[in-house]
Design an enzyme around this catalytic site. Structure first.
Site, PDB file in Angstrom:
ATOM      1  N   GLY A   1       0.813  -1.389  -0.036  1.00  0.00           N
ATOM      2  CA  GLY A   1      -0.125  -0.017   0.082  1.00  0.00           C
ATOM      3  C   GLY A   1       0.781   1.344   0.240  1.00  0.00           C
ATOM      4  O   GLY A   1       1.335   1.809  -1.042  1.00  0.00           O
TER       5      GLY A   1
ATOM      6  N   HIS B   1       5.239  -4.726 -12.073  1.00  0.00           N
ATOM      7  CA  HIS B   1       4.960  -4.572 -10.579  1.00  0.00           C
ATOM      8  C   HIS B   1       4.073  -5.651  -9.693  1.00  0.00           C
ATOM      9  O   HIS B   1       4.495  -6.202  -8.835  1.00  0.00           O
ATOM     10  CB  HIS B   1       4.415  -3.250 -10.239  1.00  0.00           C
ATOM     11  CG  HIS B   1       4.463  -2.849  -8.882  1.00  0.00           C
ATOM     12  ND1 HIS B   1       5.876  -2.486  -8.166  1.00  0.00           N
ATOM     13  CD2 HIS B   1       3.490  -2.821  -7.957  1.00  0.00           C
ATOM     14  CE1 HIS B   1       5.447  -2.337  -6.911  1.00  0.00           C
ATOM     15  NE2 HIS B   1       4.132  -2.339  -6.727  1.00  0.00           N
TER      16      HIS B   1
ATOM     17  N   ASP C   1       8.829  -3.510 -14.352  1.00  0.00           N
ATOM     18  CA  ASP C   1       8.183  -2.751 -13.395  1.00  0.00           C
ATOM     19  C   ASP C   1       8.353  -0.999 -13.598  1.00  0.00           C
ATOM     20  O   ASP C   1       9.353  -0.825 -13.267  1.00  0.00           O
ATOM     21  CB  ASP C   1       8.538  -3.152 -12.010  1.00  0.00           C
ATOM     22  CG  ASP C   1       7.689  -2.663 -10.951  1.00  0.00           C
ATOM     23  OD1 ASP C   1       7.102  -1.646 -11.113  1.00  0.00           O
ATOM     24  OD2 ASP C   1       7.805  -3.234  -9.614  1.00  0.00           O
TER      25      ASP C   1
ATOM     26  N   SER D   1       6.661  -4.377  -2.300  1.00  0.00           N
ATOM     27  CA  SER D   1       6.176  -2.981  -2.748  1.00  0.00           C
ATOM     28  C   SER D   1       6.276  -2.326  -1.137  1.00  0.00           C
ATOM     29  O   SER D   1       7.306  -2.244  -0.811  1.00  0.00           O
ATOM     30  CB  SER D   1       4.742  -2.973  -3.325  1.00  0.00           C
ATOM     31  OG  SER D   1       4.504  -1.727  -3.800  1.00  0.00           O
ATOM     32  N   TRP D   2       5.303  -1.506  -0.754  1.00  0.00           N
ATOM     33  CA  TRP D   2       5.443  -0.979   0.500  1.00  0.00           C
ATOM     34  C   TRP D   2       5.850  -1.887   1.821  1.00  0.00           C
ATOM     35  O   TRP D   2       6.477  -1.741   2.456  1.00  0.00           O
ATOM     36  CB  TRP D   2       4.218  -0.348   0.887  1.00  0.00           C
ATOM     37  CG  TRP D   2       4.131   0.315   2.273  1.00  0.00           C
ATOM     38  CD1 TRP D   2       3.423  -0.451   3.306  1.00  0.00           C
ATOM     39  CD2 TRP D   2       4.958   1.127   2.883  1.00  0.00           C
ATOM     40  NE1 TRP D   2       3.538  -0.024   4.513  1.00  0.00           N
ATOM     41  CE2 TRP D   2       4.646   1.045   4.525  1.00  0.00           C
ATOM     42  CE3 TRP D   2       5.946   2.005   2.761  1.00  0.00           C
ATOM     43  CZ2 TRP D   2       5.040   1.681   5.546  1.00  0.00           C
ATOM     44  CZ3 TRP D   2       6.578   2.668   3.753  1.00  0.00           C
ATOM     45  CH2 TRP D   2       6.261   2.817   4.841  1.00  0.00           C
TER      46      TRP D   2
END
Length: 319
Positions: free
Chosen positions: A40, A295, A267, A112-113
Protein backbone atom coordinates in the site's frame (compact mmCIF):
# COMPACT_ATOMS: atom_id res chain seq x y z
CA UNK A 1 -0.07 -22.25 -5.13
CA UNK A 2 -0.44 -24.26 -1.94
CA UNK A 3 -3.96 -25.02 -0.67
CA UNK A 4 -5.22 -23.14 2.36
CA UNK A 5 -7.97 -23.21 4.94
CA UNK A 6 -9.23 -20.38 7.10
CA UNK A 7 -7.28 -18.99 10.05
CA UNK A 8 -7.03 -21.15 13.12
CA UNK A 9 -6.76 -18.10 15.38
CA UNK A 10 -7.45 -14.38 15.08
CA UNK A 11 -7.95 -11.32 17.19
CA UNK A 12 -7.67 -7.57 17.72
CA UNK A 13 -4.49 -6.30 19.38
CA UNK A 14 -4.50 -3.01 21.28
CA UNK A 15 -1.37 -1.17 20.13
CA UNK A 16 -2.11 2.12 21.83
CA UNK A 17 -3.23 5.52 20.54
CA UNK A 18 -6.75 4.12 20.31
CA UNK A 19 -5.73 1.66 17.58
CA UNK A 20 -6.70 -2.02 17.41
CA UNK A 21 -4.85 -4.21 14.89
CA UNK A 22 -6.57 -7.17 13.31
CA UNK A 23 -4.36 -10.27 13.05
CA UNK A 24 -4.83 -13.91 12.14
CA UNK A 25 -2.72 -17.05 11.97
CA UNK A 26 -2.84 -19.83 9.38
CA UNK A 27 -1.27 -23.24 8.97
CA UNK A 28 0.60 -25.29 11.53
CA UNK A 29 0.60 -23.81 15.07
CA UNK A 30 3.96 -25.54 15.62
CA UNK A 31 5.36 -24.57 12.23
CA UNK A 32 8.00 -22.07 11.22
CA UNK A 33 6.71 -18.56 12.02
CA UNK A 34 6.32 -16.22 9.06
CA UNK A 35 4.91 -12.69 8.98
CA UNK A 36 3.20 -11.36 5.84
CA UNK A 37 3.71 -7.58 5.58
CA UNK A 38 1.16 -6.10 3.19
CA UNK A 39 1.70 -3.26 0.78
CA UNK A 40 0.00 0.00 0.00
CA UNK A 41 0.61 1.44 2.48
CA UNK A 42 -2.95 0.92 3.59
CA UNK A 43 -4.01 -1.88 1.25
CA UNK A 44 -4.87 -4.30 4.06
CA UNK A 45 -3.77 -7.92 4.26
CA UNK A 46 -4.36 -10.31 1.35
CA UNK A 47 -5.53 -13.79 2.43
CA UNK A 48 -4.31 -15.09 -0.91
CA UNK A 49 -0.72 -14.52 0.21
CA UNK A 50 -1.11 -17.49 2.53
CA UNK A 51 -1.16 -19.81 -0.49
CA UNK A 52 2.50 -19.09 -1.20
CA UNK A 53 3.34 -21.01 1.98
CA UNK A 54 3.26 -24.72 2.69
CA UNK A 55 0.85 -24.58 5.62
CA UNK A 56 1.89 -27.98 6.89
CA UNK A 57 5.27 -26.44 7.72
CA UNK A 58 4.55 -22.76 8.34
CA UNK A 59 2.70 -20.78 10.97
CA UNK A 60 1.73 -17.76 8.85
CA UNK A 61 0.73 -14.49 10.49
CA UNK A 62 -1.29 -11.85 8.63
CA UNK A 63 -2.13 -8.43 10.06
CA UNK A 64 -3.77 -5.23 8.90
CA UNK A 65 -1.59 -2.18 9.47
CA UNK A 66 -3.07 0.81 11.26
CA UNK A 67 -6.12 2.39 9.67
CA UNK A 68 -6.90 -0.27 7.06
CA UNK A 69 -8.38 -3.71 6.52
CA UNK A 70 -10.17 -4.81 9.67
CA UNK A 71 -8.04 -2.68 11.98
CA UNK A 72 -9.71 0.24 13.74
CA UNK A 73 -10.20 3.17 13.62
CA UNK A 74 -10.40 3.14 9.83
CA UNK A 75 -8.69 5.77 7.70
CA UNK A 76 -11.73 6.01 5.42
CA UNK A 77 -13.24 8.12 8.20
CA UNK A 78 -11.70 11.62 8.01
CA UNK A 79 -12.01 11.85 11.79
CA UNK A 80 -9.35 9.12 12.15
CA UNK A 81 -6.14 10.76 13.30
CA UNK A 82 -3.25 9.83 11.01
CA UNK A 83 -0.73 11.65 13.19
CA UNK A 84 -0.38 8.35 15.07
CA UNK A 85 -0.01 6.35 11.85
CA UNK A 86 3.64 6.50 10.77
CA UNK A 87 6.34 4.03 9.84
CA UNK A 88 7.68 4.13 13.38
CA UNK A 89 4.26 3.32 14.81
CA UNK A 90 3.97 0.34 12.47
CA UNK A 91 7.40 -0.99 13.47
CA UNK A 92 6.39 -0.80 17.11
CA UNK A 93 3.11 -2.58 16.27
CA UNK A 94 4.97 -5.44 14.58
CA UNK A 95 7.12 -5.99 17.66
CA UNK A 96 4.08 -5.86 19.90
CA UNK A 97 2.37 -8.45 17.70
CA UNK A 98 5.43 -10.72 17.82
CA UNK A 99 5.45 -10.62 21.61
CA UNK A 100 1.68 -11.12 21.79
CA UNK A 101 1.92 -14.27 19.66
CA UNK A 102 4.92 -15.61 21.55
CA UNK A 103 7.14 -15.69 18.47
CA UNK A 104 10.90 -15.59 19.03
CA UNK A 105 12.01 -15.17 15.42
CA UNK A 106 10.13 -15.15 12.14
CA UNK A 107 10.55 -15.07 8.38
CA UNK A 108 9.37 -11.83 6.75
CA UNK A 109 7.50 -11.80 3.45
CA UNK A 110 6.17 -8.80 1.55
CA UNK A 111 6.54 -6.65 -1.55
CA UNK A 112 6.24 -3.01 -2.63
CA UNK A 113 5.46 -0.94 0.49
CA UNK A 114 5.58 -4.21 2.43
CA UNK A 115 9.23 -4.54 1.37
CA UNK A 116 10.03 -1.10 2.77
CA UNK A 117 8.35 -1.83 6.08
CA UNK A 118 9.86 -5.27 6.58
CA UNK A 119 13.35 -4.00 5.69
CA UNK A 120 12.98 -1.22 8.25
CA UNK A 121 11.84 -3.80 10.82
CA UNK A 122 14.67 -6.21 10.02
CA UNK A 123 17.29 -3.49 10.26
CA UNK A 124 15.88 -2.44 13.64
CA UNK A 125 15.46 -6.02 14.93
CA UNK A 126 17.84 -8.29 12.96
CA UNK A 127 17.94 -10.79 15.83
CA UNK A 128 14.21 -11.41 15.35
CA UNK A 129 14.38 -12.28 11.65
CA UNK A 130 15.26 -15.69 10.20
CA UNK A 131 14.90 -15.00 6.45
CA UNK A 132 13.37 -12.44 4.11
CA UNK A 133 11.48 -12.98 0.84
CA UNK A 134 10.52 -9.93 -1.24
CA UNK A 135 8.62 -9.83 -4.54
CA UNK A 136 8.89 -6.20 -5.80
CA UNK A 137 11.62 -4.32 -3.96
CA UNK A 138 11.06 -0.76 -2.77
CA UNK A 139 12.65 1.37 -0.05
CA UNK A 140 10.27 4.37 -0.43
CA UNK A 141 13.05 6.89 -0.92
CA UNK A 142 11.85 10.30 -1.98
CA UNK A 143 13.54 9.62 -5.30
CA UNK A 144 11.35 6.52 -5.72
CA UNK A 145 8.22 8.51 -4.83
CA UNK A 146 9.27 11.18 -7.32
CA UNK A 147 9.57 8.56 -10.05
CA UNK A 148 6.18 6.96 -9.35
CA UNK A 149 4.20 10.20 -9.15
CA UNK A 150 6.16 12.32 -11.62
CA UNK A 151 8.96 10.66 -13.59
CA UNK A 152 7.00 7.74 -15.00
CA UNK A 153 4.51 10.28 -16.32
CA UNK A 154 6.70 10.57 -19.41
CA UNK A 155 5.28 7.18 -20.44
CA UNK A 156 1.68 8.17 -19.68
CA UNK A 157 1.45 11.93 -20.32
CA UNK A 158 -2.33 12.03 -20.72
CA UNK A 159 -2.96 10.06 -17.54
CA UNK A 160 -0.38 12.08 -15.60
CA UNK A 161 -1.98 15.34 -16.70
CA UNK A 162 -5.34 14.09 -15.40
CA UNK A 163 -3.63 13.07 -12.16
CA UNK A 164 -2.14 16.55 -11.82
CA UNK A 165 -5.47 18.21 -12.55
CA UNK A 166 -7.12 16.00 -9.93
CA UNK A 167 -4.86 17.52 -7.29
CA UNK A 168 -6.70 20.83 -7.69
CA UNK A 169 -3.37 22.65 -8.03
CA UNK A 170 -0.93 23.58 -10.77
CA UNK A 171 1.75 21.50 -9.02
CA UNK A 172 4.08 19.59 -11.30
CA UNK A 173 6.33 17.79 -8.79
CA UNK A 174 5.61 14.56 -6.97
CA UNK A 175 6.15 16.16 -3.57
CA UNK A 176 3.53 18.85 -4.21
CA UNK A 177 1.10 16.41 -5.82
CA UNK A 178 1.09 13.84 -3.03
CA UNK A 179 0.79 16.64 -0.45
CA UNK A 180 -2.24 17.99 -2.30
CA UNK A 181 -3.85 14.56 -2.41
CA UNK A 182 -3.12 14.09 1.30
CA UNK A 183 -5.19 17.19 1.98
CA UNK A 184 -8.00 16.17 -0.36
CA UNK A 185 -8.33 12.64 0.98
CA UNK A 186 -8.73 14.01 4.50
CA UNK A 187 -11.36 16.55 3.45
CA UNK A 188 -14.60 16.55 5.49
CA UNK A 189 -16.70 16.44 2.28
CA UNK A 190 -17.07 12.83 1.17
CA UNK A 191 -17.51 13.85 -2.49
CA UNK A 192 -14.13 15.58 -2.41
CA UNK A 193 -12.51 12.54 -0.83
CA UNK A 194 -14.08 10.14 -3.32
CA UNK A 195 -13.04 12.18 -6.36
CA UNK A 196 -9.45 12.45 -5.10
CA UNK A 197 -9.42 8.72 -4.41
CA UNK A 198 -10.73 7.93 -7.90
CA UNK A 199 -8.16 10.22 -9.53
CA UNK A 200 -5.31 8.66 -7.56
CA UNK A 201 -6.42 5.11 -8.40
CA UNK A 202 -6.78 6.01 -12.08
CA UNK A 203 -3.13 7.06 -12.09
CA UNK A 204 -1.97 3.92 -10.27
CA UNK A 205 -3.94 1.79 -12.75
CA UNK A 206 -2.36 3.66 -15.67
CA UNK A 207 1.13 2.82 -14.39
CA UNK A 208 0.39 -0.93 -14.27
CA UNK A 209 -1.74 -0.92 -17.43
CA UNK A 210 0.97 -2.59 -19.59
CA UNK A 211 0.66 -5.62 -17.31
CA UNK A 212 -2.90 -6.18 -18.59
CA UNK A 213 -4.28 -6.72 -15.10
CA UNK A 214 -7.34 -4.52 -15.57
CA UNK A 215 -7.90 -1.81 -12.96
CA UNK A 216 -6.78 -3.40 -9.67
CA UNK A 217 -6.72 -0.11 -7.75
CA UNK A 218 -10.07 1.26 -8.89
CA UNK A 219 -11.68 -2.15 -8.39
CA UNK A 220 -11.10 -2.18 -4.64
CA UNK A 221 -14.17 -1.80 -2.40
CA UNK A 222 -15.04 1.86 -1.79
CA UNK A 223 -14.12 1.95 1.90
CA UNK A 224 -10.87 0.12 1.26
CA UNK A 225 -9.92 2.50 -1.56
CA UNK A 226 -10.64 5.57 0.55
CA UNK A 227 -8.42 4.30 3.35
CA UNK A 228 -5.61 3.11 1.10
CA UNK A 229 -5.29 6.33 -0.88
CA UNK A 230 -5.50 8.50 2.21
CA UNK A 231 -2.77 6.46 3.93
CA UNK A 232 -0.62 6.34 0.78
CA UNK A 233 -0.75 10.11 0.34
CA UNK A 234 -0.08 10.61 4.05
CA UNK A 235 3.01 8.37 4.00
CA UNK A 236 4.43 9.55 0.69
CA UNK A 237 3.99 13.22 1.53
CA UNK A 238 6.29 12.59 4.53
CA UNK A 239 8.84 10.42 2.75
CA UNK A 240 7.63 7.56 4.98
CA UNK A 241 9.45 9.29 7.87
CA UNK A 242 12.67 7.66 6.69
CA UNK A 243 15.95 9.43 6.14
CA UNK A 244 16.67 9.39 2.42
CA UNK A 245 18.53 6.21 1.53
CA UNK A 246 18.59 4.96 5.13
CA UNK A 247 17.45 1.42 4.31
CA UNK A 248 20.24 0.96 1.76
CA UNK A 249 22.78 2.66 4.01
CA UNK A 250 21.92 0.37 6.92
CA UNK A 251 21.59 -2.84 4.90
CA UNK A 252 24.77 -4.07 6.62
CA UNK A 253 22.54 -4.77 9.62
CA UNK A 254 20.97 -7.58 7.59
CA UNK A 255 24.25 -9.51 7.52
CA UNK A 256 23.62 -13.18 8.22
CA UNK A 257 19.93 -13.03 7.22
CA UNK A 258 19.33 -14.97 3.99
CA UNK A 259 17.20 -13.02 1.53
CA UNK A 260 15.50 -13.64 -1.79
CA UNK A 261 14.60 -10.58 -3.87
CA UNK A 262 12.41 -11.08 -6.95
CA UNK A 263 11.72 -8.09 -9.19
CA UNK A 264 10.12 -7.55 -12.57
CA UNK A 265 12.28 -6.14 -15.34
CA UNK A 266 9.18 -4.36 -16.67
CA UNK A 267 8.13 -2.78 -13.37
CA UNK A 268 7.45 0.80 -14.43
CA UNK A 269 6.36 1.99 -10.99
CA UNK A 270 9.37 0.59 -9.16
CA UNK A 271 12.25 0.04 -11.61
CA UNK A 272 14.76 -2.74 -10.80
CA UNK A 273 17.43 -0.26 -9.74
CA UNK A 274 16.40 -0.38 -6.09
CA UNK A 275 16.55 -4.18 -5.91
CA UNK A 276 19.95 -4.14 -7.59
CA UNK A 277 21.27 -1.55 -5.12
CA UNK A 278 19.89 -3.50 -2.17
CA UNK A 279 21.43 -6.78 -3.35
CA UNK A 280 24.82 -5.05 -3.64
CA UNK A 281 24.54 -3.71 -0.09
CA UNK A 282 23.26 -7.01 1.38
CA UNK A 283 25.63 -9.90 0.54
CA UNK A 284 23.29 -12.54 1.97
CA UNK A 285 20.57 -11.67 -0.54
CA UNK A 286 20.08 -13.01 -4.04
CA UNK A 287 18.30 -10.90 -6.64
CA UNK A 288 16.33 -12.49 -9.47
CA UNK A 289 15.07 -10.13 -12.15
CA UNK A 290 12.13 -11.64 -14.04
CA UNK A 291 12.24 -10.61 -17.69
CA UNK A 292 8.50 -10.81 -18.43
CA UNK A 293 7.20 -9.37 -15.16
CA UNK A 294 6.01 -5.96 -13.98
CA UNK A 295 5.05 -4.66 -10.56
CA UNK A 296 2.14 -7.04 -10.01
CA UNK A 297 4.18 -10.11 -10.87
CA UNK A 298 3.62 -13.11 -13.10
CA UNK A 299 3.51 -16.84 -12.56
CA UNK A 300 7.28 -16.82 -13.00
CA UNK A 301 7.58 -14.36 -10.12
CA UNK A 302 5.33 -16.47 -7.95
CA UNK A 303 7.28 -19.63 -8.79
CA UNK A 304 10.51 -18.01 -7.56
CA UNK A 305 8.76 -16.90 -4.37
CA UNK A 306 7.29 -20.34 -3.70
CA UNK A 307 10.64 -22.00 -4.30
CA UNK A 308 12.31 -19.69 -1.78
CA UNK A 309 9.61 -20.21 0.85
CA UNK A 310 9.72 -23.98 0.38
CA UNK A 311 13.50 -23.98 0.72
CA UNK A 312 13.45 -21.90 3.87
CA UNK A 313 10.75 -24.12 5.36
CA UNK A 314 13.06 -27.09 4.81
CA UNK A 315 15.82 -25.44 6.78
CA UNK A 316 18.08 -24.97 3.75
CA UNK A 317 18.76 -21.22 3.55
CA UNK A 318 21.67 -21.52 1.12
CA UNK A 319 20.93 -19.72 -2.12
Amino acid sequence: MHPRNGPYEQGMLDVGDGNLLHWETHGNPSGKPALVVHGGPGSGSDPGAVRRFDLTRYRVVLFDQRGCGRSTPHASDPATDLAVNTTHHLLSDMERLRLHLGVDRWLLYGGSWGATLLLAYAEAHPDRVTEIVVPAVTTTRRSEIAWLYEGVGRFFPEAWERFREGSGTDADTAADLVAAYARLTGHPDRDVREKATADWCAWEDAVVSPEEAGTPYADRPDVGRLAMVRICAHYFSHGAWLEEGALLRDAHRLAGIPGVLVHGRLDLGSPPTTGWELARAWPDAELTVVADSGHLGTETTRAHVRAALDRFASGHPAL
